[in-house]
Design a protein around this motif. Structure first.
Motif, short mmCIF file in Angstrom:
data_model
loop_
_atom_site.label_atom_id
_atom_site.label_comp_id
_atom_site.label_asym_id
_atom_site.label_seq_id
_atom_site.Cartn_x
_atom_site.Cartn_y
_atom_site.Cartn_z
N MET A 192 70.58 41.52 27.03
CA MET A 192 69.69 42.11 28.00
C MET A 192 68.14 41.90 27.50
O MET A 192 67.49 41.67 28.63
N ARG A 193 67.92 42.16 26.37
CA ARG A 193 66.45 41.62 26.03
C ARG A 193 65.95 40.43 26.58
O ARG A 193 64.89 40.09 27.05
N ARG A 194 66.60 39.48 26.11
CA ARG A 194 66.58 38.00 26.50
C ARG A 194 66.69 37.84 27.88
O ARG A 194 65.70 37.26 28.55
N SER A 195 67.41 38.46 28.79
CA SER A 195 67.38 38.50 30.23
C SER A 195 66.07 38.94 30.71
O SER A 195 65.39 38.43 31.73
N ARG A 196 65.62 40.15 30.18
CA ARG A 196 64.60 40.91 30.60
C ARG A 196 63.35 39.70 30.26
O ARG A 196 62.56 39.69 31.32
N VAL A 197 63.23 39.16 29.38
CA VAL A 197 62.28 38.09 29.08
C VAL A 197 62.03 37.03 30.10
O VAL A 197 61.08 36.73 30.71
N GLU A 198 63.43 36.70 30.29
CA GLU A 198 63.51 35.59 31.32
C GLU A 198 63.08 36.04 33.03
O GLU A 198 62.26 35.21 33.52
N SER A 199 63.35 37.23 33.16
CA SER A 199 63.08 37.88 34.37
C SER A 199 61.42 37.88 34.50
O SER A 199 60.86 37.59 35.58
N LEU A 200 60.92 38.19 33.41
CA LEU A 200 59.54 38.61 33.52
C LEU A 200 58.78 37.11 33.56
O LEU A 200 57.89 36.94 34.05
N ARG A 201 59.32 36.14 33.05
CA ARG A 201 58.74 34.62 32.99
C ARG A 201 58.70 34.20 34.70
O ARG A 201 57.86 33.44 34.95
N THR A 202 60.17 34.49 35.42
CA THR A 202 60.38 33.71 36.46
C THR A 202 60.18 34.69 37.84
O THR A 202 59.92 34.04 38.86
N SER A 203 60.22 36.22 37.74
CA SER A 203 60.16 36.79 38.83
C SER A 203 58.65 37.24 39.36
O SER A 203 58.26 38.08 38.38
N ARG A 204 58.18 37.00 40.44
CA ARG A 204 56.91 37.63 40.69
C ARG A 204 57.16 39.08 40.81
O ARG A 204 56.21 39.80 40.47
N THR A 205 57.97 39.72 41.43
CA THR A 205 58.21 41.03 41.73
C THR A 205 58.17 41.71 40.32
O THR A 205 57.45 42.80 40.14
N HIS A 206 58.78 41.13 39.25
CA HIS A 206 58.85 41.73 37.96
C HIS A 206 57.52 41.66 37.31
O HIS A 206 57.16 42.59 36.51
N GLN A 207 56.68 40.50 37.49
CA GLN A 207 55.49 40.20 37.05
C GLN A 207 54.59 41.38 37.52
O GLN A 207 53.48 42.01 36.63
N ASP A 208 54.60 41.64 39.03
CA ASP A 208 53.74 42.72 39.43
C ASP A 208 53.85 44.12 38.99
O ASP A 208 53.02 44.77 38.68
N TRP A 209 55.37 44.43 38.79
CA TRP A 209 55.72 45.47 38.10
C TRP A 209 55.06 45.75 36.60
O TRP A 209 54.21 46.68 36.36
N PHE A 210 55.22 44.71 36.06
CA PHE A 210 54.69 44.55 34.54
C PHE A 210 52.99 44.63 34.70
O PHE A 210 52.32 45.60 33.87
N ALA A 211 52.38 44.20 35.55
CA ALA A 211 50.93 44.33 35.65
C ALA A 211 50.59 45.64 35.88
O ALA A 211 49.53 46.24 35.38
N GLU A 212 51.13 46.36 36.79
CA GLU A 212 50.94 47.55 37.40
C GLU A 212 50.94 48.80 36.12
O GLU A 212 50.04 49.54 36.28
N ASN A 213 51.86 48.66 35.40
CA ASN A 213 52.15 49.52 34.40
C ASN A 213 51.60 48.98 33.14
O ASN A 213 51.13 50.04 32.36
N TYR A 214 51.12 47.65 32.87
CA TYR A 214 50.38 47.37 31.67
C TYR A 214 49.18 47.96 31.49
O TYR A 214 48.59 48.34 30.53
N VAL A 215 48.25 47.72 32.74
CA VAL A 215 46.97 48.40 33.11
C VAL A 215 46.92 49.71 33.45
O VAL A 215 46.13 50.57 33.16
N GLY A 216 48.02 49.92 34.00
CA GLY A 216 47.96 51.42 34.78
C GLY A 216 47.94 52.58 33.84
O GLY A 216 48.53 52.53 32.62
N ILE A 217 47.51 53.75 34.16
CA ILE A 217 47.58 55.10 33.24
C ILE A 217 47.88 56.24 34.20
O ILE A 217 47.09 56.27 35.44
#
Length: 407
Positions: A382-407
């Motif tokens: 599951m972890r490897r699938s999560r990494v691959e989704s982060l690499r390829t999915s713009r939706t996943h990347q937007d979620w990551f960015a919002e939470n990575y910088v957000g507080i």
């Protein structure tokens, strides 16, 4: 301020006694003092230690906005560096995320926490704020009533006492505020079963991005601090002493895990600071106990996988300052009554993302407490699938960015 002798114990007073001169305590002190609230900061360390103790250095966009609102951001605007890129290195290659162009399009500001603390302390003292260095809070008493007291000892061991209307516990997870919490207070804890060797090297950054390496030997991280200092992390076995690894072993492990042979060599330098960090999380609930209120690490400790600690501290300090000013200056207690609820909403969101990052960066196959082998392999897949989704999915990347910088 009044002062009197009671059984050889000096008693002093302030409307708000703030325990701890970290980001939470000093932000709160600055805001209260600027509003004309009688406050004092009690800090067990001396001034030199407060101004030089190194911590994380990634300030979220909202943290910068808070400091800007109150005239406390001049130093970070002069010396801080905007940052919006992170790089993930795996066995199957690497990829970058320009998170500053994703999600809410917000950046971090790289600014060492000791520099932020120095700015806040200097501003507070130059404005006439009161602080007692070398003063260790022993306990908070009578917090259920309207006049709590703080028992203290100074650097020479002499006892003292502060009487207040409110006590703000900003003195960390092992401070007097937490020790004084009443029975029945909830403490939610989680040990993530992962340990890091945290390092500061006298070497310029080797990447123009935050680097996260997921290697069969374990996680390695690269975070720029200044032009001449770089923060590194190396996953290690639980119980490893901080001095167990030689510098040669440290650099060999960093080179291997960061993929220096494929991505280019790391800049080596003298290791000037090292510590072992067990990745743990905890949350106190509620954050208000009568006249005692918690902020910063005394309120919650997010695991350092997502750089949320100092950012939560500044956010909580602003919320607490607004609530105390409303109460003490205008007799309006509504914000104070909601303080715990408002902070906990932000705290649990930060905790959730820190937990997600830990699961992303660390293989359960390397964690002896992860459970049965078949379960570990399931979670690793599951972890490897999560990494691959982060690499390829713009939706996943937007979620990551919002939470990575957000507080």
């Amino acid at each position: 301020m009044t002062e009197r002798q009671t059984n050889r114990t000096v008693e002093e007073t302030a409307d708000v006694v703030i325990l701890g001169a970290g980001p939470a305590g000093l932000t709160l002190g600055n805001l209260l003092h600027a509003a004309g609230i009688d406050c004092v900061v009690l800090e067990r360390a001396d001034r030199a230690h407060v101004q030089t103790r190194a911590r994380a250095g990634f300030l979220a966009a909202n943290t910068v906005r808070v400091l800007d609102r109150h005239g406390l951001a001049a130093g970070l605007h002069r010396r801080g560096q905007p940052h919006g890129t992170c790089e993930f290195r795996t066995e199957n290659g690497s990829f970058r995320l320009d998170y500053g162009a994703l999600g809410r399009r917000e950046l971090h500001t790289v600014y060492p926490q000791q520099d932020l603390v120095d700015d806040l302390l200097t501003h507070y003292l130059e404005a006439g704020g009161r602080i007692a260095f070398g003063t260790e809070a022993q306990s908070v008493r009578d917090a259920a009533g309207p006049n709590p007291t703080v028992d203290v000892r100074n650097a020479e061991g002499r006892p003292g006492r502060w009487r207040a209307r409110y006590v703000a516990g900003c003195d960390g997870r092992h401070g007097a505020a937490r020790r004084s919490l009443p029975a029945g207070t909830l403490r939610h804890q989680r040990d993530h079963g992962v340990s890091w060797l945290g390092l500061i090297a006298e070497a310029p950054p080797s990447l123009d991005a935050v680097g996260y390496a997921m290697h069969p030997d374990g996680f390695a991280g690269h975070m720029a601090r200044t032009a001449d200092l770089t923060r590194y992390y190396l996953q290690c076995e639980r119980g490893t002493p901080a001095d167990a690894w030689s510098e040669d072993r440290i650099w060999a492990a960093l080179d291997r895990r960061m993929g220096a042979a494929d991505h280019g060599p790391l800049h080596h330098g003298r290791i000037v600071q090292r510590s072992v960090i067990d990745l743990e999380s905890d949350v106190i609930e509620p954050l208000r106990h009568g006249s005692l209120l918690l902020a910063g690490d005394a309120a919650s400790l997010p695991a350092p996988a997502a750089a949320k600690g100092a950012n939560l501290a500044v956010l909580e300090a602003e919320l607490l300052a607004e609530a105390l000013i409303d109460e003490l200056s205008h007799g309006d207690s509504r914000a104070l009554d909601r303080y715990s609820e408002r902070c906990l909403q932000h705290i649990w969101r930060a905790q959730e993302f820190a937990h997600w990052m830990i699961q992303l960066l660390h293989s359960p196959l390397l964690n002896p407490t992860a459970g049965p082998a078949e379960e570990s392999f399931f979670h690793e897949s599951m972890r490897r699938s999560r990494v691959e989704s982060l690499r390829t999915s713009r939706t996943h990347q937007d979620w990551f960015a919002e939470n990575y910088v957000g507080i």
